[in-house]
Design a protein around this motif. Structure first.
Motif, PDB file in Angstrom:
ATOM      1  N   THR B 160       7.471  36.014 -32.793  1.00  0.00           N
ATOM      2  CA  THR B 160       7.339  34.564 -32.729  1.00  0.00           C
ATOM      3  C   THR B 160       8.581  33.893 -33.256  1.00  0.00           C
ATOM      4  O   THR B 160       8.704  33.590 -34.433  1.00  0.00           O
ATOM      5  CB  THR B 160       6.142  34.092 -33.546  1.00  0.00           C
ATOM      6  N   PRO B 388      -3.718  37.956 -36.653  1.00  0.00           N
ATOM      7  CA  PRO B 388      -3.323  36.778 -35.867  1.00  0.00           C
ATOM      8  C   PRO B 388      -4.480  36.190 -35.061  1.00  0.00           C
ATOM      9  O   PRO B 388      -4.414  35.049 -34.635  1.00  0.00           O
ATOM     10  CB  PRO B 388      -2.254  37.316 -34.915  1.00  0.00           C
ATOM     11  N   LEU B 391      -5.941  32.722 -35.487  1.00  0.00           N
ATOM     12  CA  LEU B 391      -5.402  31.488 -34.900  1.00  0.00           C
ATOM     13  C   LEU B 391      -6.309  30.873 -33.847  1.00  0.00           C
ATOM     14  O   LEU B 391      -6.052  29.762 -33.395  1.00  0.00           O
ATOM     15  CB  LEU B 391      -4.030  31.765 -34.273  1.00  0.00           C
ATOM     16  N   GLU B 411       2.262  28.929 -31.831  1.00  0.00           N
ATOM     17  CA  GLU B 411       1.042  29.179 -32.592  1.00  0.00           C
ATOM     18  C   GLU B 411       0.159  27.945 -32.620  1.00  0.00           C
ATOM     19  O   GLU B 411      -1.051  28.020 -32.449  1.00  0.00           O
ATOM     20  CB  GLU B 411       1.388  29.605 -34.031  1.00  0.00           C
ATOM     21  N   LEU B 581       1.966  35.446 -27.420  1.00  0.00           N
ATOM     22  CA  LEU B 581       1.827  36.069 -28.727  1.00  0.00           C
ATOM     23  C   LEU B 581       1.543  37.550 -28.554  1.00  0.00           C
ATOM     24  O   LEU B 581       0.397  37.974 -28.508  1.00  0.00           O
ATOM     25  CB  LEU B 581       0.674  35.422 -29.490  1.00  0.00           C
TER      26      LEU B 581
END
Lengths: 350, 657
Positions: B160, B388, B391, B411, B581
């Motif tokens: 990222t 992750p 998110l 994100e 991602l």
């Protein structure tokens, strides 16, 4: 007396027709399932003993690494591999040959300094950290023993682990009280809705034509709301029983929650008749119940704790006294609401 | 356009005026008084020491010699009550008894689960007691011979890059570093960044900062075992696991758990629950005694009416969020991330209020919305620093913001995008029935849902079955219309994908507690059922409301269109995740291993890329053919489609797992 039961029956029929009670049970089931999920998830993440076969590989280096190896031997699921120097250990870590790096060096003042490197941000990290913590705590305890001469009071020896799941305590102290008290709030909320809706739609006027008093109407509505609460709670407790969680003192638990329901429904009735409309009434009701319940829980021997102790079979005289106190409180509330109703002018409501 | 805007604003003003009328000064004063009273009582109680949120107070009885050092340890733990050994009878009066022996300690445990749990609690209490005694020792090197410095380091190249929102973490003063007692030379923060050139500097710095943030959190937390009211107290021994003492002993290292930030983030969610109560009441009020008719007959779009009525609540949500953000130290990012959550709360309540028949029903709907959305927002945020996947909830962004971490734009979009889309779709669904025949009638909820779906469909096939019109003319103008009808079907199916995803997650959560042998088959069938319903329910609505002709040809056509729509949407989400991602997939795989999520039918191999298309198409055609007949047929074919789908899922799982 008859008309009250008629009104109560009509209330229950309304709930059945809308199938809202099914929705209510669904919501409760969801909350129960999700909190179990959360706790089992958290427990397996933060307590690897609940996670079978979680093995971690530690790359060790530094001059005090031998003691670290000894400590790791007594922790199941943790293994230390010795590397020549820091660079070699770090390389093993970067190549995924090790889950963590521990560099243990003796310091000048006679202690040991460890620098621990663990992988960044994934689920494993938590498991690794918890497991490492256990290794390091054994290490610490070994080192302490070696220095016990310098301690005024050496630490107390610990008993053996029993391998009990933390889920047990959670079930009794959080899950059961939650399931027992959710129907209480729902009952109060139904009462607020039922009364404000009659006022709002103007049907309270119609009821006045019938040979019933305002007290009868409110009694009937309150009766229906109070009746459904213990039934829901009983279903939950029996379900838990079937699932292998023994619940003691079901009778006293139901008595306590019914008393609390009476109090909450009484508060709901008073608010519904005083507040100008449903929005205001529901807002005041939510805050009042949060206040009431929050306050009661914060007190020693609050209802949450009382239910937990009853369910886990650790109740003593004070717990039963608590139940009695709430029963008296319920009586006082219902008498108080009655007095309030007899003084209220039905024409003044809209 | 300007006129419409003016109309919306005027309705918004009326709505705001109505709210202040409903919530008059007396009500607000009453509410305030209640809050103050309870604050005073609880605050006073906590200050004096009689109050505390110890739900586990006195749940285990422990037999112990009153003057043994163990008695102090037992006394200090609120969950344990000590009983003199002479009165202790294991299994009867006490759950566990502690005896001092010559060289150590022995416990006798009741042969029950409770006895074992009690023994574990005793062990934890002794451990906590030891920590406290060691902290009081004169010779701290002997008391805490091992010091630990914990650092996090990434092993893979994080993907990222790009601009970040929020504060730059590198410029932040590292308050927590001062607390680290030992900072041995070769590996301090600087060299951590340098030592792995492969990893991008930014992400490593980030992760280090995350650790520091953690430390700071732990230090501000009063950690004396008394703060046992939340998750940490469940499990072993008070807040000990999360309260770091400044020494940096092994007992003080904390697993990544953003406890304080999480608690603060929850504060953001609380006002939403009050807001939707007022909003739901206001919408339902329009429907009682035909009050909303005046606005309906006015020359205004239903969309504008709804927008106007919703605007004040969005404003209130933003205002409250901003106030909280200022209060708890969140930034603009927190407010931005909360807006989609507020919209989703309002959208779900709007649909509920449009469908509900009475205030009572609305209350249940509101509670359901609160519970579902609060869990959806909150639970993933618990895993903020862990995986992750967290998110998927915008609240994770709030937690990150509160920790002072940077959030990349990717994100942020990933987190807020799906929620915002879901909110928009829900509003569209509700606006569809914002019309006279649905607002002022007491239709059951399922029929209203069909209405709401049918509004969005375009006709396929000739509905007017009696007309023996010539085939020629149908062909001439029919093609475009038919394509349009089918495209709408596919589009609506695609729109259900976010909801399907949420429903599947919930199913996983609910079935989690069952043993694996039961949960996996049940899960596979449930997931198949959810997807089949999502693909065919609007087809059923179309046939029932006579928008589709009830012929097999039309059924096959709409079935295929729906299957294609679902397939494309599913693939699109997969592609977005893979491109945006990359580490999310890793995260999900890891998460799956722990939580049993690997049963999710996400076909990962490219070789099987088109197999799902065939499956979705075929299964939906089966369901559509049934839907074109009547309800009984639809139910039956839906079951068949579900079983087909489940069989396929089972095949995929056994192939890969």
């Amino acid at each position: 007396m008859d008309s009250r039961f008629t009104i109560a029956g009509r209330e229950l029929a309304g709930l059945r027709a809308e199938k809202t009670i099914l929705l209510a049970i669904g919501i409760q089931l969801f909350i129960a399932a999700f909190s179990s999920f959360l706790v089992v998830g958290l427990v397996s993440m933060y307590d690897p003993s609940g996670l079978d076969g979680a093995e971690i590989e530690i790359a060790g280096a530094g001059d005090a690494v031998a003691d670290l190896e000894r400590a790791a031997d007594s922790v199941p699921g943790a293994r230390v591999t010795r590397y020549e120097d820091t660079a070699a250990a770090r390389e093993a870590f970067q190549n995924h040959a090790a889950d963590a790096v521990v560099i243990a060096t003796a310091t000048d003042d006679g202690g040991v300094s460890t620098v621990v490197t663990v992988p960044d941000s994934n689920v494993e990290t938590t498991v690794i950290v918890v497991q490492l913590q256990e290794v390091l705590q054994v290490y610490e305890s070994n080192e302490r023993d070696a220095r016990s001469g310098s301690l005024a009071e050496p630490p107390l020896p610990l008993p053996e682990r029993t391998g009990s799941s933390p889920y047990f305590t959670f079930t009794y102290t959080v899950l059961i009280p939650l399931l027992v008290f959710l129907p209480v709030f729902i009952s109060g909320s139904i009462t607020v809705d039922s009364i404000t809706e009659e006022i709002d739609r103007g049907t309270l006027e119609l009821l006045r034509v019938a040979p019933v008093t305002l007290t009868d109407i409110v009694d009937g509505k309150a009766l229906a709301a109070v009746a459904i609460a213990p039934i829901q709670a009983l279903c939950w407790l029996l379900l838990l029983e079937v699932n292998g969680t023994p619940v003691s003192n079901i009778g006293p638990i139901l008595a306590l929650m019914t008393a609390l329901t009476v109090v909450v429904v009484g508060v709901a009735v008073a608010i519904a008749l005083v507040a100008p409309d449903r929005r205001a009434a529901q807002l005041l009701y939510s805050i009042a119940v949060l206040a009431l319940f929050g306050g009661a829980t914060a007190m020693a021997g609050g209802p949450t704790n009382a239910v937990a102790r009853l369910a886990i079979d650790s109740a003593d005289l004070t717990t039963y006294l608590t139940v009695a106190v709430y029963a008296v409180l319920a009586l006082v509330t219902s008498l108080g609401v009655r007095g309030f109703l007899s003084r209220i002018d039905i024409d003044a409501i809209r | 356009m300007r006129d419409r805007l003016r109309t919306i604003l005027r309705i918004a003003r009326w709505e705001a005026g109505g709210v202040s009328h409903g919530l008059d000064r007396r009500t607000l004063l009453g509410a305030l008084a209640l809050v103050l009273i309870i604050g005073a009582v609880v605050g006073g109680g906590v200050a004096v020491g009689v109050a505390g949120f110890e739900v586990d107070r006195d749940i285990y009885h422990v037999g112990v010699e009153p003057n043994s050092p163990y008695a102090d340890a037992i006394e200090a733990d609120p969950a344990l009550i000590s009983v003199g050994l002479e009165r202790a009878e294991v299994g009867e009066t006490v759950d566990v008894a502690v005896y001092e022996t010559g060289e150590g300690v022995a416990v006798t445990t009741a042969e029950t689960t409770k006895g074992e749990a009690a023994a574990e609690a005793v062990r934890a209490a002794i451990e906590a007691h030891n920590e406290r005694r060691m902290a009081a020792e004169e010779n701290q090197t002997a008391a805490f011979p091992v010091t630990v410095e914990l650092r996090y380091e990434s092993r893979t190249v994080a993907g990222t890059d790009g601009p970040t929102l929020g504060e730059d973490p590198i410029d932040e003063p590292d308050g927590a570093d001062a607390d680290n007692t030992v900072d041995s030379g070769p590996t301090d923060d600087e060299s951590t960044v340098d030592s792995n050139d492969a990893t991008d500097d930014d992400s490593t710095a980030d992760s280090n900062d995350a650790t520091d943030g953690e430390d700071a959190t732990a230090h501000t937390d009063p950690a004396d075992g008394e703060d046992g009211f939340a998750v940490p107290s469940i499990g072993d021994g008070g807040g000990e696991a999360f309260g770091a003492d400044a020494v940096g002993s092994p007992g003080s290292i904390t697993p990544p758990f953003p406890f304080l930030s999480l608690l603060l983030a929850f504060v953001f969610l609380v006002p939403m629950n009050f807001l939707i109560q007022a909003y739901g009441s206001s919408i339902l009020n329009e429907r009682i005694n035909r009050r909303g008719e005046l606005l309906l007959v006015a020359p205004i779009h239903a969309v504008d009416v709804v927008a106007g009525k919703t605007l004040p609540y969005v404003g209130a949500a933003v205002a409250v969020t901003a106030i909280i953000a200022v209060g708890v130290g969140g930034g603009l990012l927190s407010v931005l991330a909360m807006v989609p959550i507020a919209l989703t709360f309002l959208a779900a309540t709007f649909v509920g209020a449009m469908f509900a028949r009475s205030f009572k029903e609305l209350t249940f709907v509101t509670v359901a919305v609160s519970v579902l959305l609060t869990t959806y927002a909150f639970i993933p945020a618990v895993f903020t620093n862990v995986t992750p996947v967290a998110l998927i909830s915008p609240l994770t962004i709030v937690v990150l913001d509160l920790q002072g971490e940077a959030v990349s734009i990717v994100e942020f979009l990933f987190s807020t995008g799906p929620v915002t889309i879901a909110a928009g779709l829900l509003f569209l669904l509700g606006v569809g029935v914002y019309r006279e025949e649905d607002m002022f009638t007491q239709k059951p909820v399922p029929r209203k849902l069909l209405d709401a779906l049918a509004v969005r469909l375009a006709s396929v096939g000739r509905v007017d079955a009696s007309a023996e019109a010539d085939v020629e003319s149908t062909h001439r103008w029919g093609i475009r219309r038919r394509v349009r009808g089918l495209a709408t079907v596919a589009f609506i199916t695609a729109c259900t994908v976010p909801f399907v995803f949420v429903a599947e997650l919930l199913a996983v959560a609910v079935l989690f507690a069952l043993p694996v042998t039961v949960s996996i088959p049940v899960l596979l069938v449930t997931l198949a059922f959810i997807e089949e319903v999502a693909k065919s329910i609007h087809l059923y609505a179309g046939f029932e409301r006579d928008i589709f002709a009830r012929t097999d040809r039309v059924a096959v056509a709409v079935g295929l269109a729906s299957g294609l729509g679902f397939f494309l949407a599913e693939k699109a989400t997969a592609v977005v995740q893979a491109v945006g991602l990359t580490d999310l997939f890793i995260g999900r795989a890891a998460f799956g291993e722990v939580a049993g999520l690997d049963a999710l039918p996400l076909p990962l191999a490219i070789g099987l890329f088109f197999a799902p298309l065939a499956l979705h198409g075929f299964a939906t055609v089966v369901a559509a053919v049934g839907a074109s007949r009547n309800r009984a047929y639809y139910t039956m074919t839906l079951v068949i489609a579900t079983l087909l789908h489940a069989a396929y899922n089972f095949g995929v799982v056994s192939l890969y797992g």
